[in-house]
Design a protein around this motif. Structure first.
Motif, PDB file in Angstrom:
ATOM      1  N   LYS A  58      54.575  57.449  13.025  1.00 61.54           N
ATOM      2  CA  LYS A  58      53.830  57.155  11.794  1.00 61.54           C
ATOM      3  C   LYS A  58      52.348  57.029  12.117  1.00 61.54           C
ATOM      4  O   LYS A  58      51.955  56.849  13.271  1.00 61.54           O
ATOM      5  N   VAL A  59      51.535  57.128  11.067  1.00 62.81           N
ATOM      6  CA  VAL A  59      50.084  56.967  11.171  1.00 62.81           C
ATOM      7  C   VAL A  59      49.656  55.996  10.085  1.00 62.81           C
ATOM      8  O   VAL A  59      50.154  56.059   8.956  1.00 62.81           O
ATOM      9  N   GLU A  60      48.751  55.104  10.405  1.00 65.03           N
ATOM     10  CA  GLU A  60      48.204  54.202   9.394  1.00 65.03           C
ATOM     11  C   GLU A  60      46.714  54.005   9.627  1.00 65.03           C
ATOM     12  O   GLU A  60      46.204  54.220  10.734  1.00 65.03           O
ATOM     13  N   MET A  61      46.016  53.639   8.561  1.00 68.80           N
ATOM     14  CA  MET A  61      44.595  53.337   8.633  1.00 68.80           C
ATOM     15  C   MET A  61      44.413  51.839   8.426  1.00 68.80           C
ATOM     16  O   MET A  61      44.956  51.276   7.473  1.00 68.80           O
ATOM     17  N   LEU A  62      43.657  51.193   9.312  1.00 70.33           N
ATOM     18  CA  LEU A  62      43.430  49.756   9.254  1.00 70.33           C
ATOM     19  C   LEU A  62      41.963  49.477   8.956  1.00 70.33           C
ATOM     20  O   LEU A  62      41.074  50.227   9.378  1.00 70.33           O
ATOM     21  N   TYR A  78      34.141  50.070   8.383  1.00 73.56           N
ATOM     22  CA  TYR A  78      34.922  50.188   9.623  1.00 73.56           C
ATOM     23  C   TYR A  78      36.309  50.740   9.304  1.00 73.56           C
ATOM     24  O   TYR A  78      36.932  50.385   8.296  1.00 73.56           O
ATOM     25  N   ALA A  79      36.803  51.613  10.186  1.00 75.36           N
ATOM     26  CA  ALA A  79      38.163  52.148  10.018  1.00 75.36           C
ATOM     27  C   ALA A  79      38.803  52.313  11.387  1.00 75.36           C
ATOM     28  O   ALA A  79      38.123  52.571  12.393  1.00 75.36           O
ATOM     29  N   LYS A  80      40.096  52.132  11.418  1.00 71.39           N
ATOM     30  CA  LYS A  80      40.856  52.350  12.649  1.00 71.39           C
ATOM     31  C   LYS A  80      42.108  53.152  12.287  1.00 71.39           C
ATOM     32  O   LYS A  80      42.894  52.739  11.432  1.00 71.39           O
ATOM     33  N   PHE A  81      42.289  54.296  12.931  1.00 70.71           N
ATOM     34  CA  PHE A  81      43.507  55.079  12.741  1.00 70.71           C
ATOM     35  C   PHE A  81      44.459  54.759  13.882  1.00 70.71           C
ATOM     36  O   PHE A  81      44.118  54.911  15.063  1.00 70.71           O
ATOM     37  N   ARG A  82      45.638  54.280  13.529  1.00 67.88           N
ATOM     38  CA  ARG A  82      46.638  53.901  14.526  1.00 67.88           C
ATOM     39  C   ARG A  82      47.743  54.948  14.544  1.00 67.88           C
ATOM     40  O   ARG A  82      48.402  55.187  13.524  1.00 67.88           O
ATOM     41  N   ILE A 102      36.371  68.256   8.179  1.00 66.21           N
ATOM     42  CA  ILE A 102      35.193  67.403   8.028  1.00 66.21           C
ATOM     43  C   ILE A 102      34.764  66.795   9.358  1.00 66.21           C
ATOM     44  O   ILE A 102      33.587  66.720   9.683  1.00 66.21           O
ATOM     45  N   ALA A 103      35.729  66.346  10.150  1.00 64.10           N
ATOM     46  CA  ALA A 103      35.405  65.705  11.427  1.00 64.10           C
ATOM     47  C   ALA A 103      36.631  65.752  12.329  1.00 64.10           C
ATOM     48  O   ALA A 103      37.771  65.782  11.850  1.00 64.10           O
ATOM     49  N   ASP A 104      36.390  65.806  13.649  1.00 63.27           N
ATOM     50  CA  ASP A 104      37.516  65.700  14.580  1.00 63.27           C
ATOM     51  C   ASP A 104      37.141  64.817  15.759  1.00 63.27           C
ATOM     52  O   ASP A 104      35.967  64.682  16.112  1.00 63.27           O
ATOM     53  N   PHE A 105      38.161  64.184  16.322  1.00 65.00           N
ATOM     54  CA  PHE A 105      37.984  63.232  17.419  1.00 65.00           C
ATOM     55  C   PHE A 105      39.043  63.537  18.489  1.00 65.00           C
ATOM     56  O   PHE A 105      40.237  63.617  18.163  1.00 65.00           O
ATOM     57  N   TYR A 106      38.595  63.718  19.746  1.00 55.91           N
ATOM     58  CA  TYR A 106      39.518  63.966  20.853  1.00 55.91           C
ATOM     59  C   TYR A 106      39.209  62.988  21.976  1.00 55.91           C
ATOM     60  O   TYR A 106      38.039  62.794  22.355  1.00 55.91           O
ATOM     61  N   SER A 107      40.249  62.403  22.527  1.00 58.42           N
ATOM     62  CA  SER A 107      40.059  61.331  23.506  1.00 58.42           C
ATOM     63  C   SER A 107      39.382  61.823  24.776  1.00 58.42           C
ATOM     64  O   SER A 107      38.579  61.093  25.377  1.00 58.42           O
ATOM     65  N   ASP A 108      39.664  63.067  25.223  1.00 56.92           N
ATOM     66  CA  ASP A 108      39.045  63.530  26.464  1.00 56.92           C
ATOM     67  C   ASP A 108      37.547  63.757  26.296  1.00 56.92           C
ATOM     68  O   ASP A 108      36.764  63.538  27.226  1.00 56.92           O
ATOM     69  N   GLU A 109      37.118  64.179  25.110  1.00 49.61           N
ATOM     70  CA  GLU A 109      35.690  64.359  24.856  1.00 49.61           C
ATOM     71  C   GLU A 109      34.944  63.025  24.880  1.00 49.61           C
ATOM     72  O   GLU A 109      33.740  62.985  25.138  1.00 49.61           O
ATOM     73  N   MET A 110      35.677  61.963  24.591  1.00 50.39           N
ATOM     74  CA  MET A 110      35.078  60.626  24.621  1.00 50.39           C
ATOM     75  C   MET A 110      35.140  60.006  26.015  1.00 50.39           C
ATOM     76  O   MET A 110      34.701  58.881  26.227  1.00 50.39           O
ATOM     77  N   GLY A 111      35.719  60.751  26.977  1.00 53.49           N
ATOM     78  CA  GLY A 111      35.810  60.247  28.346  1.00 53.49           C
ATOM     79  C   GLY A 111      36.872  59.193  28.536  1.00 53.49           C
ATOM     80  O   GLY A 111      36.774  58.370  29.453  1.00 53.49           O
ATOM     81  N   ILE A 112      37.891  59.200  27.670  1.00 48.74           N
ATOM     82  CA  ILE A 112      38.924  58.159  27.730  1.00 48.74           C
ATOM     83  C   ILE A 112      40.117  58.664  28.537  1.00 48.74           C
ATOM     84  O   ILE A 112      40.664  59.739  28.270  1.00 48.74           O
ATOM     85  N   ILE A 171      36.601  53.738  14.403  1.00 50.93           N
ATOM     86  CA  ILE A 171      35.392  54.346  13.852  1.00 50.93           C
ATOM     87  C   ILE A 171      34.587  53.209  13.227  1.00 50.93           C
ATOM     88  O   ILE A 171      34.941  52.705  12.157  1.00 50.93           O
ATOM     89  N   PRO A 172      33.512  52.754  13.904  1.00 53.97           N
ATOM     90  CA  PRO A 172      32.751  51.603  13.395  1.00 53.97           C
ATOM     91  C   PRO A 172      32.242  51.809  11.977  1.00 53.97           C
ATOM     92  O   PRO A 172      32.209  50.867  11.191  1.00 53.97           O
ATOM     93  N   GLU A 173      31.826  53.037  11.642  1.00 50.11           N
ATOM     94  CA  GLU A 173      31.346  53.342  10.290  1.00 50.11           C
ATOM     95  C   GLU A 173      31.920  54.694   9.892  1.00 50.11           C
ATOM     96  O   GLU A 173      31.524  55.725  10.441  1.00 50.11           O
ATOM     97  N   LEU A 174      32.865  54.677   8.966  1.00 44.18           N
ATOM     98  CA  LEU A 174      33.491  55.928   8.525  1.00 44.18           C
ATOM     99  C   LEU A 174      32.533  56.604   7.539  1.00 44.18           C
ATOM    100  O   LEU A 174      32.535  56.326   6.346  1.00 44.18           O
ATOM    101  N   MET A 175      31.709  57.489   8.095  1.00 43.92           N
ATOM    102  CA  MET A 175      30.601  58.037   7.325  1.00 43.92           C
ATOM    103  C   MET A 175      31.045  59.243   6.496  1.00 43.92           C
ATOM    104  O   MET A 175      30.659  60.388   6.757  1.00 43.92           O
ATOM    105  N   LEU A 176      31.900  58.975   5.515  1.00 42.42           N
ATOM    106  CA  LEU A 176      32.357  60.003   4.584  1.00 42.42           C
ATOM    107  C   LEU A 176      31.876  59.652   3.187  1.00 42.42           C
ATOM    108  O   LEU A 176      31.853  58.483   2.812  1.00 42.42           O
TER     109      LEU A 176
END
Length: 429
Positions: free
Chosen positions: A289-293, A308-312, A340-350, A363-368
């Motif tokens: 499942k996926v949820e937004m917090l 602020y948003a967090k995708f779990r 609109i936007a994409d996020f990948y953990s390896d690009e973030m060095g994680i 995402i500290p500020e969900l700029m949508l």
């Protein structure tokens, strides 16, 4: 009522009969009459379902409103929010005396002007100018009082060219402009505004909200405002009431009311993704499942632009894998399937040395900007050749309300694109 209270609502209820018959049958009316002359309570007030549209009722009566009570002080701007069918418009119609309550009592001081529907109170065959005088007379104003305000009304409405044309030839937006100008400038003690402002364009909405702020701040008059624009409620209102299924479930500061309402709309569409068959990958890991917090770690499906948003991302392991090799991805699309936007953990060095059964994308500020969006997710290994473990499209839908992202006192436009954290400068700044 106290000297500062301008409106008092006590245990208001509104009951309707379902089906083709609008009010009641002869037998029901006779039954009511017989109980009334014997000094007994209306028997049909003891029955009736709550106003939940998604459930099949067990009674032929329904309570659109039930036991709603609150007070409004002079100069207060009260926001009334809730889902469609929560009872907001019914409450405003009762307060505006368009319809009468089934139970309860309303006490008011002064004149009430209402803007409930496009062109409320306008006669289609009369011109815009004639309708201004008609509405003023309905509000109890003299012709000389209206004459003092008519130029301001026409100028604010932006309908000067058509002011001597019958209203039936106006567009819906023009009717709203004129109706709001009449309601606002003829100085009611209480101004009641429904979601009708959404019909107007962005420029008019800004003017209307500014005028309502002037009415409350400068003139000390009271505004009751219903809107689905959460940012407008936060910025304009001093207090908020949340309605749900015809009942008042929250009454407090507007910011707290908006937060409470958004939290209530928690992720009803959090599905068990394990049942989905439209997935790609080896299946060594599978998303469940996926949820937004939000910032308080509450599961939500609606946020205001810039919050602020967090995708779990929850998942299960079907096979042992090296956590260091895992790459998680989250992609956000608009309702037209534009990325609109994409996020990948390896690009973030994680690097994941050891993970449990979910990972979070913060995402500290969900700029949508305001609009409807959805999320697609992926997990893969990143060793020499990329291997997809689980890829799923359109797994979570969410909504963003327009907000004052740059804290400039202006709500951003709703255009379904991302906001970049930039700033305009001129060569001399």
């Amino acid at each position: 009522m106290s000297s500062n209270t301008i409106l008092k609502v006590e245990n208001i209820g509104k009951q309707y009969r379902l089906g083709l018959v609008g009010t009641g049958t002869i037998s029901h009316d006779l039954n009511r009459f017989w109980n009334r002359i014997r000094g007994k309570e209306d028997p049909y007030l003891k029955v009736g379902d709550s106003n939940n549209r998604s459930e099949k009722g067990k009674s032929e009566y329904v309570w659109a409103l039930k036991d709603v009570s609150f007070k409004v002080n002079k100069g207060e701007v009260l926001g009334i929010i809730g889902k469609n069918g929560a009872g907001k418009s019914t409450l405003l119609k009762i307060l505006s005396r368009v319809t009468s309550p089934t139970t309860g009592l309303i006490k008011t001081k002064g004149r009430i002007a209402s803007l409930l529907e496009v062109g409320t109170g306008f006669h289609p065959e009369m011109t815009g100018r004639e309708n201004i005088y008609l509405n003023g007379a309905i509000l109890g104003m003299s012709k000389s009082e209206i004459n003092k305000k008519i130029d301001e009304i026409i100028d604010f409405s932006g309908c000067l060219k058509y002011i001597d044309t019958p209203v039936k030839r106006y567009s819906s937006g023009m009717r709203v402009r004129l109706a709001f100008a009449v309601a606002a400038f003829l100085e009611p003690d209480i101004l009641v505004v429904d979601e009708v402002l959404a019909v107007g364009d962005a420029e008019f909405q800004k003017k209307a909200i500014g005028k309502m702020q002037d009415i409350s701040n400068s003139d000390g008059r009271t505004v009751l405002f219903v809107s689905h624009n959460m940012a407008a409620v936060k910025n304009l209102c001093t207090r908020g009431i949340v309605l749900e299924s015809g009942k008042s479930i929250f009454d407090g500061r507007s910011e707290d009311a908006v937060k409470y309402y958004l939290n209530r709309q928690n992720s009803l569409n959090v599905l068990n993704l394990l049942e989905r068959k439209d997935r790609k990958g080896t299946g060594e890991i599978m998303f469940s499942k996926v949820e937004m917090l939000n910032s308080e770690d509450n599961s939500v499906i609606e946020l205001i632009s810039g919050e602020y948003a967090k995708f779990r991302l929850h998942f299960i392991f079907n096979k042992k894998v090296n956590h260091n090799d895992l790459v998680f991805g989250v992609v956000i699309y608009d309702h037209s399937e534009n990325k609109i936007a994409d996020f990948y953990s390896d690009e973030m060095g994680i690097k994941f040395s050891n993970i449990g059964y979910y990972v979070d994308l913060e995402i500290p500020e969900l700029m949508l900007r305001g609009g409807s969006y959805y999320v697609s997710i992926a997990v893969q290994t990143n060793i020499r050749v990329v291997q997809q473990l689980d890829v799923m499209h359109r797994v979570f839908n969410f909504k963003i309300f327009p907000g004052d992202y740059w804290k400039a006192g202006k709500i951003n436009r709703a255009t379904n694109v991302a906001l970049l954290n930039g700033k305009f400068k001129n060569e001399y700044s």
